[in-house]
Design a protein around this motif. Sequence first.
Motif, PDB file in Angstrom:
ATOM      1  N   SER A  91      10.999  23.268  31.892  1.00  0.00           N
ATOM      2  CA  SER A  91      10.030  22.601  31.055  1.00  0.00           C
ATOM      3  C   SER A  91       9.699  21.060  31.305  1.00  0.00           C
ATOM      4  N   GLY A  92       8.986  20.796  31.044  1.00  0.00           N
ATOM      5  CA  GLY A  92       7.516  19.419  30.649  1.00  0.00           C
ATOM      6  C   GLY A  92       7.868  18.357  32.124  1.00  0.00           C
ATOM      7  N   LEU A  93       8.064  18.877  33.159  1.00  0.00           N
ATOM      8  CA  LEU A  93       8.166  17.992  34.428  1.00  0.00           C
ATOM      9  C   LEU A  93       7.001  17.252  34.818  1.00  0.00           C
ATOM     10  N   SER A  94       5.071  18.401  34.207  1.00  0.00           N
ATOM     11  CA  SER A  94       4.141  17.681  34.584  1.00  0.00           C
ATOM     12  C   SER A  94       4.597  16.608  33.413  1.00  0.00           C
ATOM     13  N   LEU A  95       4.499  16.010  32.584  1.00  0.00           N
ATOM     14  CA  LEU A  95       4.572  15.691  31.306  1.00  0.00           C
ATOM     15  C   LEU A  95       5.471  14.167  31.475  1.00  0.00           C
TER      16      LEU A  95
END
Length: 285
Positions: A91-95
């Motif tokens: 969760s949150g890799l794209s951010l």
Amino acid sequence: MNLAPTRWPAEDLWLEIAPRLPGFTVEVLPEIDSTNTELMRRARAGQTEPIVLVAESQTAGRGRQGRAWLNQPGDCLMYSLGLVLNPVDWSGLSLVVGLSIAESLQAGAPTSQARIGVKWPNDLWLHDGRKLGGTLIETANLPASTHAAGIGAGQGMARFVIIGTGINVRPPQGATDALSTPTACLQDIDAQWSAPRALQHLLPRLVDDVMQFADHGFAPFQARFAAHDVLRGQRVHLSDGSSGEALGVLPDGTLQLRTQAGVRSVLSGDVSVRPIHMALPAAPL
């Protein structure tokens, strides 16, 4: 008119990154259908060594939700970073990817110029609400013959991750993923920007940030993301017709939205978010 060939900093990038990412290679192609698609083909054929694949022109580039990202040579920086990851939490890799690129490009821009921010979950925007670029992340299962543990402290199954990014360098000449939003380019900030210069500025930090994410998840990046979050405090509406005020993100990267029915959590990929009114936070970088 014959244009001089583009000089890419491939050797410099390899010398800087390979000691931290063994087996890393840099490859530049004059034209390909899509750098993401090519790395996916290679991964399915068992080629999972870390790589950055750069294309001077793409004939079938893709953005989020299947939108096209087309260009003429020199108009856009287009590359895909591929590596095996086994993060503690996906969760949150794209951010993290959007944040890392925004910070690197801002650091390479004149301090008097507009700030570069991130529109959740990963688009790059300028202060005036124009889109500078975006990222598409895809993953592939590792072939059975591959026993790579992957980078990161996760206990699950490692996957080959492809992080493909397109950034406008010059005013785009054709249709792009950004058609629904006014477009911007790096040369709006500084006429000296070029695709090779942008790649050299952003790639080493991106590799470091992705490796840190794999070990620790999104939580260590939360405060940094807040400083570049172009939606926080803005009224936004979702693709399902609802709207509310963006409140920032949780330690796992989930967007928080205050609606008439209360605070709602928005997960990456289940809605499309665009602002009703756009303004970057006033705090200095």
